[in-house]
Structure formats: C-alpha cells, structure tokens
Design a protein around this motif. Structure first.
Motif, PDB file in Angstrom:
ATOM      1  N   LEU A 101      92.554   9.068  37.746  1.00  8.64           N
ATOM      2  CA  LEU A 101      93.228  10.162  38.455  1.00  8.64           C
ATOM      3  C   LEU A 101      93.605   9.705  39.858  1.00  8.64           C
ATOM      4  CD1 LEU A 101      91.039  13.358  37.850  1.00  8.64           C
ATOM      5  CD2 LEU A 101      93.381  13.023  37.061  1.00  8.64           C
ATOM      6  N   PRO A 102      94.771  10.079  40.370  1.00  6.83           N
ATOM      7  CA  PRO A 102      95.068   9.836  41.783  1.00  6.83           C
ATOM      8  C   PRO A 102      94.045  10.544  42.661  1.00  6.83           C
ATOM      9  CG  PRO A 102      97.043  10.490  40.590  1.00  6.83           C
ATOM     10  CD  PRO A 102      95.894  10.727  39.672  1.00  6.83           C
ATOM     11  N   VAL A 103      93.725   9.949  43.795  1.00  2.00           N
ATOM     12  CA  VAL A 103      92.690  10.526  44.647  1.00  2.00           C
ATOM     13  C   VAL A 103      93.062  11.933  45.095  1.00  2.00           C
ATOM     14  CG1 VAL A 103      93.626   9.520  46.774  1.00  2.00           C
ATOM     15  CG2 VAL A 103      91.196  10.080  46.636  1.00  2.00           C
ATOM     16  N   GLY A 104      94.351  12.225  45.211  1.00  2.00           N
ATOM     17  CA  GLY A 104      94.774  13.551  45.620  1.00  2.00           C
ATOM     18  C   GLY A 104      94.467  14.644  44.613  1.00  2.00           C
ATOM     19  N   GLU A 105      94.127  14.257  43.371  1.00  2.00           N
ATOM     20  CA  GLU A 105      93.819  15.239  42.332  1.00  2.00           C
ATOM     21  C   GLU A 105      92.318  15.391  42.095  1.00  2.00           C
ATOM     22  OE1 GLU A 105      96.024  14.419  38.768  1.00  2.00           O
ATOM     23  OE2 GLU A 105      97.890  14.040  39.852  1.00  2.00           O
ATOM     24  N   VAL A 106      91.497  14.632  42.829  1.00  2.00           N
ATOM     25  CA  VAL A 106      90.049  14.657  42.598  1.00  2.00           C
ATOM     26  C   VAL A 106      89.442  15.995  43.003  1.00  2.00           C
ATOM     27  CG1 VAL A 106      87.852  13.617  43.282  1.00  2.00           C
ATOM     28  CG2 VAL A 106      89.809  12.152  42.742  1.00  2.00           C
ATOM     29  N   TYR A 107      89.926  16.575  44.087  1.00  2.00           N
ATOM     30  CA  TYR A 107      89.392  17.871  44.552  1.00  2.00           C
ATOM     31  C   TYR A 107      89.417  18.892  43.416  1.00  2.00           C
ATOM     32  CZ  TYR A 107      88.903  22.007  47.604  1.00  2.00           C
ATOM     33  OH  TYR A 107      88.477  23.178  48.195  1.00  2.00           O
ATOM     34  N   GLU A 108      90.590  19.071  42.830  1.00  2.00           N
ATOM     35  CA  GLU A 108      90.726  20.054  41.759  1.00  2.00           C
ATOM     36  C   GLU A 108      89.931  19.658  40.521  1.00  2.00           C
ATOM     37  OE1 GLU A 108      94.283  22.413  39.294  1.00  2.00           O
ATOM     38  OE2 GLU A 108      94.776  20.875  40.770  1.00  2.00           O
ATOM     39  N   ALA A 109      89.933  18.356  40.215  1.00  2.00           N
ATOM     40  CA  ALA A 109      89.230  17.877  39.016  1.00  2.00           C
ATOM     41  C   ALA A 109      87.734  18.132  39.122  1.00  2.00           C
ATOM     42  CB  ALA A 109      89.517  16.392  38.801  1.00  2.00           C
ATOM     43  N   LEU A 110      87.148  17.902  40.295  1.00  2.00           N
ATOM     44  CA  LEU A 110      85.724  18.175  40.482  1.00  2.00           C
ATOM     45  C   LEU A 110      85.446  19.676  40.493  1.00  2.00           C
ATOM     46  CD1 LEU A 110      84.617  15.568  43.194  1.00  2.00           C
ATOM     47  CD2 LEU A 110      83.665  15.772  40.892  1.00  2.00           C
ATOM     48  N   SER A 111      86.262  20.429  41.199  1.00  2.00           N
ATOM     49  CA  SER A 111      86.003  21.862  41.330  1.00  2.00           C
ATOM     50  C   SER A 111      86.134  22.599  40.003  1.00  2.00           C
ATOM     51  CB  SER A 111      86.968  22.477  42.361  1.00  2.00           C
ATOM     52  OG  SER A 111      88.306  22.385  41.922  1.00  2.00           O
ATOM     53  N   GLN A 112      86.996  22.091  39.106  1.00  2.00           N
ATOM     54  CA  GLN A 112      87.190  22.733  37.813  1.00  2.00           C
ATOM     55  C   GLN A 112      86.386  22.074  36.695  1.00  2.00           C
ATOM     56  OE1 GLN A 112      91.361  23.129  36.901  1.00  2.00           O
ATOM     57  NE2 GLN A 112      91.792  24.340  38.731  1.00  2.00           N
ATOM     58  N   GLY A 113      85.608  21.053  37.035  1.00  2.00           N
ATOM     59  CA  GLY A 113      84.779  20.394  36.030  1.00  2.00           C
ATOM     60  C   GLY A 113      85.549  19.492  35.084  1.00  2.00           C
ATOM     61  N   VAL A 114      86.776  19.122  35.441  1.00  2.00           N
ATOM     62  CA  VAL A 114      87.541  18.180  34.616  1.00  2.00           C
ATOM     63  C   VAL A 114      86.851  16.826  34.602  1.00  2.00           C
ATOM     64  CG1 VAL A 114      89.759  16.978  34.385  1.00  2.00           C
ATOM     65  CG2 VAL A 114      89.699  19.392  35.044  1.00  2.00           C
ATOM     66  N   VAL A 115      86.255  16.442  35.741  1.00  2.00           N
ATOM     67  CA  VAL A 115      85.403  15.260  35.803  1.00  2.00           C
ATOM     68  C   VAL A 115      84.047  15.688  36.338  1.00  2.00           C
ATOM     69  CG1 VAL A 115      87.322  13.640  36.118  1.00  2.00           C
ATOM     70  CG2 VAL A 115      86.177  14.607  38.132  1.00  2.00           C
ATOM     71  N   ASP A 116      83.024  14.922  35.986  1.00  2.00           N
ATOM     72  CA  ASP A 116      81.667  15.213  36.457  1.00  2.00           C
ATOM     73  C   ASP A 116      81.368  14.522  37.778  1.00  2.00           C
ATOM     74  OD1 ASP A 116      80.629  16.739  34.093  1.00  2.00           O
ATOM     75  OD2 ASP A 116      81.162  14.856  33.086  1.00  2.00           O
ATOM     76  N   CYS A 117      81.961  13.349  37.958  1.00  2.00           N
ATOM     77  CA  CYS A 117      81.743  12.565  39.169  1.00  2.00           C
ATOM     78  C   CYS A 117      83.008  11.803  39.525  1.00  2.00           C
ATOM     79  CB  CYS A 117      80.619  11.538  38.990  1.00  2.00           C
ATOM     80  SG  CYS A 117      78.997  12.191  38.583  1.00  2.00           S
ATOM     81  N   ALA A 118      83.099  11.356  40.781  1.00  2.00           N
ATOM     82  CA  ALA A 118      84.179  10.476  41.231  1.00  2.00           C
ATOM     83  C   ALA A 118      83.570   9.343  42.026  1.00  2.00           C
ATOM     84  CB  ALA A 118      85.183  11.244  42.082  1.00  2.00           C
ATOM     85  N   PHE A 119      84.067   8.131  41.793  1.00  3.52           N
ATOM     86  CA  PHE A 119      83.636   6.960  42.549  1.00  3.52           C
ATOM     87  C   PHE A 119      84.600   6.782  43.724  1.00  3.52           C
ATOM     88  CE2 PHE A 119      82.013   4.680  38.443  1.00  3.52           C
ATOM     89  CZ  PHE A 119      81.065   5.683  38.276  1.00  3.52           C
ATOM     90  N   LEU A 120      84.117   6.967  44.942  1.00  5.14           N
ATOM     91  CA  LEU A 120      84.974   6.886  46.117  1.00  5.14           C
ATOM     92  C   LEU A 120      84.158   6.480  47.335  1.00  5.14           C
ATOM     93  CD1 LEU A 120      87.087  10.154  45.644  1.00  5.14           C
ATOM     94  CD2 LEU A 120      88.012   7.829  45.633  1.00  5.14           C
TER      95      LEU A 120
END
Length: 388
Positions: free
Chosen positions: A199-218
């Motif tokens: 995922l582009p880093v700009g989409e991580v906020y929404e992905a985490l908040s909606q549970g699309v991903v469980d974690c992000a490596f950043l």
C-alpha cells in the motif's frame, strides 16, 4: 527631432543602461518533494540555502512540496525536466534501478546488532553514498539512463511495527495482514505465515483505522508525517528492523547538470552533502521526538519477545544471502556481479557502523563533515556523471 521623440530616446537609453548594470537574475531550480511536511521539507530548505551560498547566489531553489510531482511520478518527471531536482524514491521504479535498490534492500543487516541503535540511518546513508558514488558504475548508469544525476541519499531511521493489537511473539504475527515497504519485508512476513500487503504510505492511515491491515512496517517519523499517531495503538520497536534507503533526496535533471561548469557541479555536490546530512539527521531527530509523543499519547510501546527476535534474526541472515539472487532472477542480471556488489555494500555498511560508533555526531553539520571527508571529497566534479 521633436522634443517628445528626444525625451523618448533619452528615456529608452536610460532604461537600456539601467538594465545593463543590473546583476543577472539567479536561475531558479524547481525542487519537487512528495511530502506535505516533516524532515524532507526541512532538509530541502537547508539544501536551498546551501545552493545559494555555494553558487554565490547564481542559482536558487524553489521547493514544491506535494504539488509538482508525487512519488510515483518523480523519476519520469525529473528525467523530462518537469522538475529540475527531485526527492526520488527509486523503489517506485524498480526495474530502472536494480543495482541501487539491491544495496538498499540489504538494510535489514542493521537489525542483527544494536551497537549503533538509534543511529542506523547515519551509517546506512554513508554506506549508500559511498556505494553509489564511488563503487557502482552500474548505479551511475541507471541514473544517467533516466537523465538524472545522483547527488544525495535517502535514508530513514529503523523500521518498527505499527499495529492495532499488541504483536510481540511469533504466534501473534502468524496470519496477520502486514503492510510492507519492499520485497525483504514481504519475505519477512511470509516467513512468519503472515500476509504482506502493498500500500502507498498515504493509504496506511485508513487501512489501519478500518482494519484492512493489522500492522504497518514504517519509520517512527510517519507517526506525524502522515498523522498515524491518531490510529496506531501498539508499536513494537525492535522488529522487523531495516530501513528505507532506496533513492536520492536531491536528484538532478542531467540535462541541467551537463550544462554546468565544473565549479557549478562542485557547488551542487557540496549542497548534496548538506542534503544527505540534513535528511538523515532530521529524520532521526524526528523519530526520537515522535516516539516521545506516542508515549505521551498513551500508545502501547513494546519490545519483541525472545522467540520473535530470534526468528527474525534467523530470517535476516538467510535473506541477506538471497537478495542478490532475487535481483538477478527478477531483472535478468548477472548473479555473480550482483553478489560481488552485495559484498561490497555489506563491507561498506560494516565500515560505516564502525565510523558512526566512534564518531560523536551531535548535529547535522557533524554528519555532513563525515560524509564529505569519506565520500564527496573523493569525487572529481568534472568527471562525475559525464555526458554520454
């Protein structure tokens, strides 16, 4: 001649004379960055000041943050002259920069010990600069073919895990959807029977908040760069490790470079050393501050349990041997050549870890001086990135 014509002639002559004695206007270079704020923008401001100083105000830099080009447009945009300078992330154009990106993909070696914990980026920036600028003709060719000149590095602090739930054991990682930042981290995820997600880093906020991903490596800097501090609940600090170093933070359009005098090339290289130090140092300072903000906000900050740490390090050791073969297979390149380049890079990482461990880096200027002494001072500006 009429009085009117005579006055007009005098005024015209005066205007021509006035224009003639005015100093030449500085050339303005458009610097595109795909960030809204944070360390890249602050570093770019220091770079702009350096360009003016080192060119005796002949050239100036105008910064375009998150407007002229985004990350995915940057490589082509620099090459075509839509920007004169760009903050280039080469991982967005992987087939164009295999030799450069391979060196960046060895970064997880920094997670195998903690002798320079909190300064991993300082060492990795130095190693990448020395590798691309002094030890990798193939890297130079990659930039030249894209009508670009590499003058500075991109290097973040060490990666951590931003998660919805606490993740600190092998069992806790299994089955999770993990937003990864490149092939090594994707392989790390699969080694734990987890699912890597791109995922582009700009989409991580929404992905985490909606549970699309469980974690992000950043890097911790993205807590405030992209407001992730609002949605992250748990941070695991010592896995997966590694960092992002694929790119050039002040990559120049080569057509512009080729028109420079040797003195101008030297000035832009010197400004590049400022950018390299500023981006690396400011990123680490921001990471430290952002972790303090996360703690103050009540985020759960944890460390990996011994089983997770041991399995992570076991994976890294095996993967470091695989990286050059991956690039050989993926891009149909000579495996032995890539293996040799990987050995060079790993040697440079070890060298720079030692340099940073023995240095007393208290400012970006300290880091600039070290990069200058070890790398930039060894470059002949007249011969760097020559015309084809």
């Amino acid at each position: 001649m009429s009085t009117r014509k005579h006055l007009a002639g005098l005024i015209g002559a005066a205007l021509v004379s006035a224009v003639a004695v005015q100093p030449a206007a500085a050339d303005t270079f458009r610097f595109a960055l795909g960030f809204p704020s944070g360390a890249p923008i602050e570093a770019a401001k220091k770079y702009a000041e350096a360009v003016q100083e080192y060119t005796d105000k002949k050239h100036r830099v105008r910064i375009f943050e998150l407007s002229l080009l985004n990350h995915s447009e940057m490589s082509e945009g620099i090459g075509k002259g839509l920007a004169d300078i760009g903050y280039l992330l080469t991982a967005y154009s992987p087939s164009d920069y295999p030799f450069s990106n391979m060196a960046a993909d060895l970064s997880m070696v920094t997670a195998l010990d903690d002798k320079i914990a909190g300064q991993e980026g300082y060492a990795y920036s130095g190693a990448m600069l020395e590798y691309i600028m002094l030890n990798c003709d193939e890297c130079q060719d990659e930039f030249s073919k894209n009508n670009q000149v590499y003058t500075s590095v991109v290097s973040t602090p060490a990666y951590v895990m931003f998660c919805n739930d606490p993740i600190d054991t092998v069992a806790a990682v299994e089955g999770k959807r993990l937003r990864t930042s490149g092939a090594p981290w994707a392989r790390w995820a699969r080694s734990f029977n987890a699912q890597p997600v791109s995922l582009p880093v700009g989409e991580v906020y929404e992905a985490l908040s909606q549970g699309v991903v469980d974690c992000a490596f950043l890097s911790p800097t993205e807590l405030t760069n992209f407001n992730l501090i609002e949605v992250v609940k748990n941070i695991t600090t010592d896995v997966p490790g590694g960092l992002y170093a694929a790119g050039g933070s002040s990559t120049l359009n080569k057509s512009k470079w080729d028109a420079f005098s040797t003195e101008e090339k030297a000035a832009f290289l010197k400004a590049g050393s400022v950018m390299a130090a500023q981006i690396t140092y400011l990123y680490q300072q921001q990471a430290t501050e952002d972790m303090k903000k996360a703690e103050a906000r009540g985020l759960n900050i944890i460390q990996a349990q011994p089983d997770l740490l041991a399995k992570s390090q076991e994976f890294i050791k095996k993967d470091l041997e695989y990286v050059p073969q991956f690039y050989a297979d993926e891009y149909k390149l000579d495996a032995e050549n890539l293996k040799g380049k990987a050995e060079v890079m790993l040697g440079l990482i070890e060298k720079w870890q030692g340099l940073i461990a023995n240095a007393n880096i208290q400012s970006a200027d300290d880091l600039r001086d070290l990069y200058w002494e070890q790398v930039y001072s060894k470059i002949d500006p007249a011969k760097y990135s020559p015309k084809k």
